[in-house]
Design a protein around this motif. Structure first.
Motif, PDB file in Angstrom:
ATOM      1  N   UNK A 167      46.249  35.380  38.324  1.00  0.00           N
ATOM      2  CA  UNK A 167      45.625  34.682  37.196  1.00  0.00           C
ATOM      3  C   UNK A 167      46.682  34.132  36.243  1.00  0.00           C
ATOM      4  N   UNK A 168      47.771  34.887  36.016  1.00  0.00           N
ATOM      5  CA  UNK A 168      48.861  34.396  35.173  1.00  0.00           C
ATOM      6  C   UNK A 168      49.505  33.155  35.776  1.00  0.00           C
ATOM      7  N   UNK A 169      49.706  33.162  37.090  1.00  0.00           N
ATOM      8  CA  UNK A 169      50.312  32.015  37.768  1.00  0.00           C
ATOM      9  C   UNK A 169      49.423  30.785  37.657  1.00  0.00           C
ATOM     10  N   UNK A 170      48.134  31.011  37.820  1.00  0.00           N
ATOM     11  CA  UNK A 170      47.179  29.899  37.808  1.00  0.00           C
ATOM     12  C   UNK A 170      47.004  29.313  36.407  1.00  0.00           C
ATOM     13  N   UNK A 171      46.825  30.179  35.411  1.00  0.00           N
ATOM     14  CA  UNK A 171      46.494  29.710  34.065  1.00  0.00           C
ATOM     15  C   UNK A 171      47.715  29.339  33.228  1.00  0.00           C
ATOM     16  N   UNK A 172      48.809  30.086  33.367  1.00  0.00           N
ATOM     17  CA  UNK A 172      49.974  29.843  32.515  1.00  0.00           C
ATOM     18  C   UNK A 172      50.948  28.836  33.097  1.00  0.00           C
ATOM     19  N   UNK A 173      51.034  28.769  34.437  1.00  0.00           N
ATOM     20  CA  UNK A 173      52.032  27.913  35.065  1.00  0.00           C
ATOM     21  C   UNK A 173      51.427  26.819  35.931  1.00  0.00           C
ATOM     22  N   UNK A 174      50.103  26.770  36.081  1.00  0.00           N
ATOM     23  CA  UNK A 174      49.436  25.722  36.850  1.00  0.00           C
ATOM     24  C   UNK A 174      49.731  25.763  38.340  1.00  0.00           C
ATOM     25  N   UNK A 175      50.007  26.937  38.890  1.00  0.00           N
ATOM     26  CA  UNK A 175      50.280  27.059  40.326  1.00  0.00           C
ATOM     27  C   UNK A 175      48.970  27.096  41.104  1.00  0.00           C
ATOM     28  N   UNK A 176      49.041  26.697  42.378  1.00  0.00           N
ATOM     29  CA  UNK A 176      47.879  26.746  43.263  1.00  0.00           C
ATOM     30  C   UNK A 176      47.748  28.161  43.815  1.00  0.00           C
ATOM     31  N   UNK A 177      46.593  28.792  43.609  1.00  0.00           N
ATOM     32  CA  UNK A 177      46.474  30.198  43.998  1.00  0.00           C
ATOM     33  C   UNK A 177      46.443  30.405  45.509  1.00  0.00           C
ATOM     34  N   UNK A 178      46.195  29.342  46.288  1.00  0.00           N
ATOM     35  CA  UNK A 178      46.191  29.465  47.745  1.00  0.00           C
ATOM     36  C   UNK A 178      47.594  29.439  48.339  1.00  0.00           C
ATOM     37  N   UNK A 179      48.602  29.037  47.554  1.00  0.00           N
ATOM     38  CA  UNK A 179      49.976  28.935  48.038  1.00  0.00           C
ATOM     39  C   UNK A 179      50.883  30.037  47.516  1.00  0.00           C
ATOM     40  N   UNK A 180      50.315  31.074  46.920  1.00  0.00           N
ATOM     41  CA  UNK A 180      51.142  32.103  46.284  1.00  0.00           C
ATOM     42  C   UNK A 180      51.524  33.201  47.266  1.00  0.00           C
ATOM     43  N   UNK A 181      52.749  33.714  47.097  1.00  0.00           N
ATOM     44  CA  UNK A 181      53.196  34.885  47.844  1.00  0.00           C
ATOM     45  C   UNK A 181      53.706  35.931  46.842  1.00  0.00           C
ATOM     46  N   UNK A 182      53.696  37.191  47.257  1.00  0.00           N
ATOM     47  CA  UNK A 182      54.228  38.272  46.433  1.00  0.00           C
ATOM     48  C   UNK A 182      55.745  38.250  46.607  1.00  0.00           C
ATOM     49  N   UNK A 183      56.443  37.664  45.648  1.00  0.00           N
ATOM     50  CA  UNK A 183      57.890  37.484  45.790  1.00  0.00           C
ATOM     51  C   UNK A 183      58.667  38.739  45.440  1.00  0.00           C
ATOM     52  N   UNK A 184      58.131  39.521  44.514  1.00  0.00           N
ATOM     53  CA  UNK A 184      58.868  40.687  44.033  1.00  0.00           C
ATOM     54  C   UNK A 184      57.859  41.733  43.582  1.00  0.00           C
ATOM     55  N   UNK A 185      58.073  42.972  43.988  1.00  0.00           N
ATOM     56  CA  UNK A 185      57.254  44.070  43.478  1.00  0.00           C
ATOM     57  C   UNK A 185      58.084  45.337  43.529  1.00  0.00           C
ATOM     58  N   UNK A 186      58.097  46.031  42.407  1.00  0.00           N
ATOM     59  CA  UNK A 186      58.887  47.262  42.338  1.00  0.00           C
ATOM     60  C   UNK A 186      58.274  48.221  41.326  1.00  0.00           C
ATOM     61  N   UNK A 187      58.719  49.467  41.406  1.00  0.00           N
ATOM     62  CA  UNK A 187      58.233  50.496  40.506  1.00  0.00           C
ATOM     63  C   UNK A 187      59.432  51.225  39.909  1.00  0.00           C
TER      64      UNK A 187
END
Length: 111
Positions: free
Chosen positions: A56-76
């Motif tokens: 939702x942040x990618x779509x609303x804040x940066x105007x990215x297409x949600x169908x083209x998104x990948x999980x680039x980074x995830x950590x704990x």
């Protein structure tokens, strides 16, 4: 450009988060969502909400297409540890460590 979402002070050990995060790293977001829905781990529920938030942040804040998104980074990262005491035999006390976690998920568009 990346869109991020954070989960702070989750009352789950970082070890348990890491198992599931390794499965969704570098996956398309729809595939990552399917993995989270079908994995029988307790941490999948908060991670699913966190991934939805990152999308939702990618779509609303940066105007990215949600169908083209990948999980680039995830950590704990470990958060503060709550220290509790359990009574034991002969008046002794053993310490119980209740661990917390800070989780970050970042998504970006495929090239």
């Amino acid at each position: 450009m990346e869109a991020k979402a954070y989960l702070r002070y989750a009352r789950v050990s970082p070890r348990k988060f890491k198992i599931v995060l390794d499965m969704i790293r570098n996956q398309p977001t729809d595939m990552a969502m399917a993995i989270l829905r079908n994995t029988p781990k307790a941490v999948c529920e908060p991670l699913e909400k966190l991934l939805k938030s990152a999308v939702a942040n990618a779509e609303n804040n940066f105007g990215m297409d949600k169908n083209n998104l990948i999980v680039s980074e995830c950590f704990v990262c470990p958060g503060p540890t709550l220290k509790r005491i359990s009574p034991r035999a002969q008046g002794r006390a053993f310490r119980i460590l209740k661990r917390t976690s800070h989780v970050t998920i970042a998504v970006k568009e495929k090239e």
